[in-house]
Design a protein around this motif. Structure first.
Motif, mmCIF file in Angstrom:
data_model
loop_
_atom_site.group_PDB
_atom_site.id
_atom_site.type_symbol
_atom_site.label_atom_id
_atom_site.label_comp_id
_atom_site.label_asym_id
_atom_site.label_seq_id
_atom_site.Cartn_x
_atom_site.Cartn_y
_atom_site.Cartn_z
ATOM 1 N N GLY A 130 13.336 8.098 -7.127
ATOM 2 C CA GLY A 130 12.180 8.923 -6.818
ATOM 3 C C GLY A 130 10.865 8.273 -7.204
ATOM 4 N N PRO A 131 9.754 9.022 -7.082
ATOM 5 C CA PRO A 131 8.427 8.479 -7.393
ATOM 6 C C PRO A 131 8.335 8.010 -8.840
ATOM 7 N N LEU A 132 7.608 6.896 -9.040
ATOM 8 C CA LEU A 132 7.499 6.288 -10.361
ATOM 9 C C LEU A 132 6.069 6.374 -10.881
ATOM 10 N N GLY A 156 0.788 -1.220 0.000
ATOM 11 C CA GLY A 156 0.000 0.000 0.000
ATOM 12 C C GLY A 156 0.818 1.267 0.000
ATOM 13 N N GLU A 157 2.115 1.154 -0.222
ATOM 14 C CA GLU A 157 2.993 2.321 -0.195
ATOM 15 C C GLU A 157 3.238 2.845 -1.611
ATOM 16 N N PRO A 158 3.480 4.155 -1.769
ATOM 17 C CA PRO A 158 3.790 4.705 -3.089
ATOM 18 C C PRO A 158 5.015 4.027 -3.692
ATOM 19 N N VAL A 159 4.986 3.857 -5.002
ATOM 20 C CA VAL A 159 6.084 3.175 -5.687
ATOM 21 C C VAL A 159 7.233 4.154 -5.893
ATOM 22 N N ASN A 160 8.414 3.758 -5.468
ATOM 23 C CA ASN A 160 9.567 4.653 -5.502
ATOM 24 C C ASN A 160 10.773 3.909 -6.053
ATOM 25 N N GLY A 161 11.501 4.559 -6.937
ATOM 26 C CA GLY A 161 12.637 3.936 -7.586
ATOM 27 C C GLY A 161 13.806 3.642 -6.669
ATOM 28 N N ASP A 162 13.740 4.115 -5.432
ATOM 29 C CA ASP A 162 14.800 3.794 -4.479
ATOM 30 C C ASP A 162 14.642 2.385 -3.905
ATOM 31 N N ASN A 163 13.513 1.729 -4.244
ATOM 32 C CA ASN A 163 13.289 0.344 -3.841
ATOM 33 C C ASN A 163 13.461 -0.593 -5.041
ATOM 34 N N ASP A 164 13.694 -1.865 -4.762
ATOM 35 C CA ASP A 164 13.708 -2.905 -5.793
ATOM 36 C C ASP A 164 12.394 -3.678 -5.710
ATOM 37 N N TYR A 165 11.809 -3.990 -6.877
ATOM 38 C CA TYR A 165 10.496 -4.620 -6.896
ATOM 39 C C TYR A 165 10.474 -5.840 -7.809
ATOM 40 N N LEU A 166 9.466 -6.699 -7.565
ATOM 41 C CA LEU A 166 9.168 -7.835 -8.421
ATOM 42 C C LEU A 166 7.711 -7.758 -8.852
ATOM 43 N N LEU A 167 7.446 -8.089 -10.114
ATOM 44 C CA LEU A 167 6.082 -8.198 -10.618
ATOM 45 C C LEU A 167 5.948 -9.587 -11.238
ATOM 46 N N ARG A 168 5.122 -10.438 -10.606
ATOM 47 C CA ARG A 168 5.040 -11.843 -11.016
ATOM 48 C C ARG A 168 3.660 -12.173 -11.578
ATOM 49 N N PHE A 169 3.652 -12.746 -12.791
ATOM 50 C CA PHE A 169 2.431 -13.209 -13.444
ATOM 51 C C PHE A 169 2.397 -14.737 -13.389
ATOM 52 N N ARG A 226 16.368 0.265 -9.973
ATOM 53 C CA ARG A 226 17.418 1.144 -10.510
ATOM 54 C C ARG A 226 18.668 0.345 -10.834
ATOM 55 N N HIS A 227 18.820 -0.794 -10.194
ATOM 56 C CA HIS A 227 20.060 -1.563 -10.305
ATOM 57 C C HIS A 227 19.871 -2.762 -11.233
ATOM 58 N N ASN A 228 20.826 -2.954 -12.105
ATOM 59 C CA ASN A 228 20.799 -4.102 -13.001
ATOM 60 C C ASN A 228 20.826 -5.392 -12.171
ATOM 61 N N PRO A 229 19.839 -6.285 -12.345
ATOM 62 C CA PRO A 229 19.782 -7.506 -11.514
ATOM 63 C C PRO A 229 20.779 -8.579 -11.933
ATOM 64 N N TRP A 243 -10.166 -9.585 -14.714
ATOM 65 C CA TRP A 243 -8.704 -9.702 -14.637
ATOM 66 C C TRP A 243 -8.101 -8.353 -14.239
ATOM 67 N N ASN A 244 -7.131 -8.404 -13.341
ATOM 68 C CA ASN A 244 -6.368 -7.223 -12.967
ATOM 69 C C ASN A 244 -4.883 -7.593 -12.876
ATOM 70 N N PRO A 245 -3.986 -6.645 -13.076
ATOM 71 C CA PRO A 245 -2.558 -6.957 -12.941
ATOM 72 C C PRO A 245 -2.228 -7.406 -11.520
ATOM 73 N N PRO A 246 -1.176 -8.199 -11.365
ATOM 74 C CA PRO A 246 -0.791 -8.685 -10.028
ATOM 75 C C PRO A 246 -0.134 -7.563 -9.214
ATOM 76 N N PRO A 247 -0.004 -7.747 -7.910
ATOM 77 C CA PRO A 247 0.619 -6.725 -7.067
ATOM 78 C C PRO A 247 2.126 -6.631 -7.298
ATOM 79 N N LEU A 248 2.651 -5.450 -7.064
ATOM 80 C CA LEU A 248 4.095 -5.206 -7.126
ATOM 81 C C LEU A 248 4.655 -5.400 -5.731
ATOM 82 N N THR A 249 5.613 -6.298 -5.587
ATOM 83 C CA THR A 249 6.160 -6.603 -4.276
ATOM 84 C C THR A 249 7.602 -6.139 -4.176
ATOM 85 N N LYS A 250 8.006 -5.741 -2.985
ATOM 86 C CA LYS A 250 9.390 -5.358 -2.762
ATOM 87 C C LYS A 250 10.265 -6.615 -2.807
ATOM 88 N N ALA A 251 11.409 -6.483 -3.433
ATOM 89 C CA ALA A 251 12.321 -7.627 -3.535
ATOM 90 C C ALA A 251 12.964 -7.910 -2.186
#
Length: 436
Positions: free
Chosen positions: A408-410, A324-337, A391-394, A428-436
């Motif tokens: 910053g904000p995305l 439920g937090e704003p999406v920010n590029g200072d975090n790493d995220y995963l989006l899984r389908f 922001r970082h190459n995985p 159908w809705n897109p899946p949630p974005l989770t912090k890595a």
């Protein structure tokens, strides 16, 4: 005689909201057709297609939230001197769409694979009040306003597809009937500031003055009587200039306050549109054809000028992560389908990265979007698909599925072209974005 909420502040809020898309379109049109911008991609004289022959670079600012799925073919039609013929060559079953948008940002016709097919096509586009008879073989499209924006999109499967797409683009042609010069081009418009910033930076008096000029040329929609009756109390009437001299200093201060309130609400509105699910907001109702949903129309004009009806494309916007937090590029995220829950698009789908203002940001691999036409790597055991947003190459094993993010904000946006029924009915809705 009394009128509810007829104070200058309330009326100014309503007037600003109603007129915001018209001013945005007018400024965008003037910039795009200005002789000063003739050497810029996508800019040039009216009644001619101007093609983007490759995906927009990082510094592209002509359109908010541009896509990286199609190559654009744009044209501003000037119908004040007569109609314009539009021809489309057979695209050999390649997906395309040519939505025609009036100056209030309503799409009044869409030509393309979903609606009219991919064969040869010919149209006569006429402005308000035109009574001419077209030659045989032309379908008449009646535009509600004398200026029309075509934002054409042709499916492009990466840079290797450019040559084939360019041939399709060259098959879109416009012919003014009769040929003519154009007096509507603006040689004085500021072309160094993007349209969004220019409009949002206008003083209240300048905004309403510009709006009155545009309103004098572009007829309101037939259902706008009520709002026009309201804002007439500010002297905003079709065909009449805006006169600030008729107000006291106290009234002007209230008008300015109302306009500022409206602008703040409009600019903060995009994240609240649509139905929320899994942190995404998907807007379906009235998109592309807004009726009397003036606030939504203004918010879309600020957040993504040129939106299509949902049957052509749906754009879920990510408002928050799984916590439920704003999406920010200072975090790493995963989006899984999950394997059985891939985006249901009849044509194709993508996810595009923008900053908070809706523009792409340079990154080390020059990648701004990922979608089903990329060489994505699915899980070999369960067939699921995980995208890495950071922001970082995985690393080399995951780079194929990496969508680079700025700090910053995305402003992450999904696009589903020709969405299937389960998208349109909200199943159908897109899946949630989770912090890595």
């Amino acid at each position: 005689m009394s009128m509810l909420s007829a104070d200058p502040r309330s009326l100014a809020r309503e007037a600003y909201t109603y007129l915001y898309p018209l001013v945005m379109m007018d400024v965008t049109r003037r910039q795009a057709t200005s002789p000063l911008a003739a050497d810029r991609p996508g800019h040039g004289m009216p009644n001619e297609f101007h093609h983007l022959r490759e995906f927009p670079p990082a510094e592209f600012r002509a359109v908010v939230r541009p896509n990286f799925d199609t190559l654009y073919s744009t044209a501003w039609l000037d119908l004040t001197g007569g109609p314009v013929e539009l021809h489309v060559n057979d695209t050999a079953d390649r997906y395309f769409m040519l939505p025609l948008m009036d100056m209030w940002t309503d799409v009044f016709a869409t030509i393309g694979q979903r609606t009219t097919g991919t064969g040869d096509q010919d149209y006569l586009i006429v402005g308000p009040g035109h009574d001419g008879t077209p030659r045989d073989g032309l379908t008449v499209l009646r535009a509600p306003t004398p200026y029309v924006w075509i934002i054409g999109r042709t499916q492009t499967n990466g840079p290797a597809d450019y040559e084939a797409v360019r041939k399709v683009q060259d098959g879109y042609t416009l012919t003014a009937v009769p040929p003519r010069r154009y007096d509507s081009v603006d040689s004085d418009i500021d072309i160094t500031t993007d349209a969004l910033a220019l409009v949002n930076g206008l003083s209240t008096v300048d905004f309403f003055s510009r709006a009155a000029e545009a309103l004098a040329v572009n007829p309101p929609h037939i259902g706008d009587f009520s709002v026009l009756a309201r804002i007439a109390n500010l002297g905003i009437v079709p065909g009449r200039g805006f006169d600030p001299g008729r107000f006291t200093e106290a009234d002007l201060a209230e008008i300015d306050a109302g306009a500022r309130e409206a602008r703040t609400e409009i600019l903060g509105s995009l994240a609240s549109f649509g139905v929320a699910a899994n942190g995404w907001r998907t807007s379906l109702d009235t998109m592309g054809v807004y009726g009397n949903s003036y606030f939504k129309r203004a918010g879309v004009a600020a957040g993504g000028l040129g939106a299509n009806p949902p049957e052509d494309a749906v754009y879920p916007v990510l408002a928050a992560d799984a916590d439920g937090e704003p999406v920010n590029g200072d975090n790493d995220y995963l989006l899984r389908f999950d394997a059985d829950a891939m985006p249901p698009a009849g044509a194709f789908w993508s996810i595009t990265m923008y900053d908070a203002e809706g523009f792409q940001v340079a990154n080390e691999i020059n990648r701004f979007a990922l979608g089903d036409r990329d060489d994505l790597v699915h899980d070999q055991q369960d067939g699921s698909l995980t995208l890495y947003i950071s922001r970082h190459n995985p690393g080399p094993d995951r780079e194929a599925n990496w969508l680079p993010a700025p700090s910053g904000p995305l402003g992450i946006t999904m696009r589903l072209y020709a969405p299937k029924p389960e998208v349109l009915d909200g199943t159908w809705n897109p899946p949630p974005l989770t912090k890595a």
